[in-house]
Design a protein around this motif. Structure first.
Motif, PDB file in Angstrom:
ATOM      1  N   UNK A   1      11.117  34.783 -17.475  1.00  0.00           N
ATOM      2  CA  UNK A   1      11.574  34.948 -18.829  1.00  0.00           C
ATOM      3  C   UNK A   1      11.294  33.675 -19.617  1.00  0.00           C
ATOM      4  N   UNK A   2      10.798  33.816 -20.802  1.00  0.00           N
ATOM      5  CA  UNK A   2      10.559  32.688 -21.696  1.00  0.00           C
ATOM      6  C   UNK A   2      11.651  32.691 -22.754  1.00  0.00           C
ATOM      7  N   UNK A   3      12.229  31.521 -22.975  1.00  0.00           N
ATOM      8  CA  UNK A   3      13.265  31.378 -23.988  1.00  0.00           C
ATOM      9  C   UNK A   3      12.725  30.543 -25.142  1.00  0.00           C
ATOM     10  N   UNK A   4      12.912  31.053 -26.340  1.00  0.00           N
ATOM     11  CA  UNK A   4      12.433  30.370 -27.538  1.00  0.00           C
ATOM     12  C   UNK A   4      13.567  30.326 -28.549  1.00  0.00           C
ATOM     13  N   UNK A   5      13.743  29.170 -29.148  1.00  0.00           N
ATOM     14  CA  UNK A   5      14.804  29.035 -30.135  1.00  0.00           C
ATOM     15  C   UNK A   5      14.600  27.827 -31.019  1.00  0.00           C
ATOM     16  N   UNK A   6      15.556  27.627 -31.897  1.00  0.00           N
ATOM     17  CA  UNK A   6      15.527  26.542 -32.870  1.00  0.00           C
ATOM     18  C   UNK A   6      16.720  25.623 -32.628  1.00  0.00           C
ATOM     19  N   UNK A   7      16.644  24.452 -33.251  1.00  0.00           N
ATOM     20  CA  UNK A   7      17.802  23.578 -33.312  1.00  0.00           C
ATOM     21  C   UNK A   7      18.589  24.005 -34.548  1.00  0.00           C
ATOM     22  N   UNK A   8      19.848  24.411 -34.356  1.00  0.00           N
ATOM     23  CA  UNK A   8      20.649  24.980 -35.436  1.00  0.00           C
ATOM     24  C   UNK A   8      21.879  24.132 -35.734  1.00  0.00           C
ATOM     25  N   UNK A   9      22.388  24.281 -36.934  1.00  0.00           N
ATOM     26  CA  UNK A   9      23.608  23.606 -37.348  1.00  0.00           C
ATOM     27  C   UNK A   9      24.819  24.355 -36.821  1.00  0.00           C
ATOM     28  N   UNK A  10      25.787  23.607 -36.326  1.00  0.00           N
ATOM     29  CA  UNK A  10      27.027  24.211 -35.831  1.00  0.00           C
ATOM     30  C   UNK A  10      28.115  24.255 -36.906  1.00  0.00           C
ATOM     31  N   UNK A  11      27.766  23.896 -38.126  1.00  0.00           N
ATOM     32  CA  UNK A  11      28.781  23.766 -39.183  1.00  0.00           C
ATOM     33  C   UNK A  11      29.531  25.065 -39.480  1.00  0.00           C
ATOM     34  N   UNK A  12      28.910  26.210 -39.237  1.00  0.00           N
ATOM     35  CA  UNK A  12      29.578  27.497 -39.493  1.00  0.00           C
ATOM     36  C   UNK A  12      30.145  28.127 -38.234  1.00  0.00           C
ATOM     37  N   UNK A  13      30.134  27.401 -37.145  1.00  0.00           N
ATOM     38  CA  UNK A  13      30.716  27.894 -35.900  1.00  0.00           C
ATOM     39  C   UNK A  13      29.681  28.396 -34.909  1.00  0.00           C
ATOM     40  N   UNK A  14      30.177  28.700 -33.732  1.00  0.00           N
ATOM     41  CA  UNK A  14      29.313  29.093 -32.622  1.00  0.00           C
ATOM     42  C   UNK A  14      28.652  30.449 -32.818  1.00  0.00           C
ATOM     43  N   UNK A  15      29.451  31.463 -33.140  1.00  0.00           N
ATOM     44  CA  UNK A  15      28.886  32.800 -33.300  1.00  0.00           C
ATOM     45  C   UNK A  15      27.834  32.811 -34.407  1.00  0.00           C
ATOM     46  N   UNK A  16      28.070  32.072 -35.471  1.00  0.00           N
ATOM     47  CA  UNK A  16      27.092  32.003 -36.565  1.00  0.00           C
ATOM     48  C   UNK A  16      25.761  31.447 -36.068  1.00  0.00           C
ATOM     49  N   UNK A  17      25.799  30.475 -35.150  1.00  0.00           N
ATOM     50  CA  UNK A  17      24.549  29.956 -34.590  1.00  0.00           C
ATOM     51  C   UNK A  17      23.810  31.035 -33.812  1.00  0.00           C
ATOM     52  N   UNK A  18      24.543  31.783 -33.000  1.00  0.00           N
ATOM     53  CA  UNK A  18      23.921  32.856 -32.231  1.00  0.00           C
ATOM     54  C   UNK A  18      23.261  33.885 -33.122  1.00  0.00           C
ATOM     55  N   UNK A  19      23.969  34.290 -34.166  1.00  0.00           N
ATOM     56  CA  UNK A  19      23.410  35.284 -35.095  1.00  0.00           C
ATOM     57  C   UNK A  19      22.198  34.738 -35.836  1.00  0.00           C
ATOM     58  N   UNK A  20      22.253  33.468 -36.218  1.00  0.00           N
ATOM     59  CA  UNK A  20      21.107  32.880 -36.908  1.00  0.00           C
ATOM     60  C   UNK A  20      19.901  32.797 -35.974  1.00  0.00           C
ATOM     61  N   UNK A  21      20.137  32.413 -34.721  1.00  0.00           N
ATOM     62  CA  UNK A  21      19.041  32.340 -33.755  1.00  0.00           C
ATOM     63  C   UNK A  21      18.381  33.705 -33.584  1.00  0.00           C
ATOM     64  N   UNK A  22      19.190  34.744 -33.459  1.00  0.00           N
ATOM     65  CA  UNK A  22      18.647  36.099 -33.307  1.00  0.00           C
ATOM     66  C   UNK A  22      17.862  36.509 -34.548  1.00  0.00           C
ATOM     67  N   UNK A  23      18.403  36.220 -35.736  1.00  0.00           N
ATOM     68  CA  UNK A  23      17.726  36.550 -36.991  1.00  0.00           C
ATOM     69  C   UNK A  23      16.357  35.858 -37.068  1.00  0.00           C
ATOM     70  N   UNK A  24      16.260  34.649 -36.500  1.00  0.00           N
ATOM     71  CA  UNK A  24      15.005  33.893 -36.519  1.00  0.00           C
ATOM     72  C   UNK A  24      14.053  34.323 -35.392  1.00  0.00           C
ATOM     73  N   UNK A  25      14.485  35.263 -34.567  1.00  0.00           N
ATOM     74  CA  UNK A  25      13.636  35.775 -33.495  1.00  0.00           C
ATOM     75  C   UNK A  25      13.796  35.049 -32.174  1.00  0.00           C
TER      76      UNK A  25
END
Length: 154
Positions: A1-25
């Motif tokens: 499995x290949x994992x791809x993601x971004x460096x995200x801001x935690x300012x809006x909380x943990x779940x918000x980071x997960x949702x943003x990562x998914x939205x970005x693919x």
């Protein structure tokens, strides 16, 4: 499995980071445990951390990478800087258990002319003090770009 993601801001909380990562693919992401320049971390909302863990599982995410502040220098020549770094490391590793099974990445710092051996001794001491039994976090040590860990001559 290949994992791809971004460096995200935690300012809006943990779940918000997960949702943003998914939205970005992505199917993973990285984040700072606190301000990249160090200092006090904001309190973790356990419900938010649990919601993120559920989200990660539901969306087949891989492990996350939490990054320590750049100011952490476990091998400084100044005791107060080493203590500040150890306090930050210890706190971060305890906080990582709100999201079990992730990675914690940090730059061990600069020995500031004391020599490689002394710097390593300080890093080992700090890790021995900060790591704890039943910890689920994998600790990663990252060198600075273009640096060697040890350059032995002869």
């Amino acid at each position: 499995m290949i994992y791809i993601g971004n460096h995200l801001s935690s300012s809006n909380g943990y779940l918000a980071m997960g949702k943003q990562a998914k939205m970005l693919g992505g199917n993973t992401f990285a984040f700072f445990t606190r301000n990249p320049r160090g200092g006090k971390a904001k309190d973790i909302d356990p419900d938010d951390a649990n919601a993120l863990m559920d989200f990660l599982k539901e969306n087949d995410f891989g492990p996350l990478v939490a990054h320590a502040p750049y100011t952490m220098n476990l091998c400084s020549d100044k005791e107060n800087i080493r203590k500040f770094a150890l306090d930050m490391l210890t706190d971060d590793l305890k906080r990582m258990e709100f999201t079990p099974g992730q990675y914690y990445n940090f730059h061990p710092g600069s020995h500031v002319g004391q020599g490689f051996e002394k710097g390593c001794e300080y890093i080992v001491d700090a890790l021995n003090n900060a790591l704890f039994e039943d910890m689920t976090t994998t600790v990663l040590l990252e060198t600075m770009a273009g640096k060697t860990i040890y350059n032995r001559k002869g």
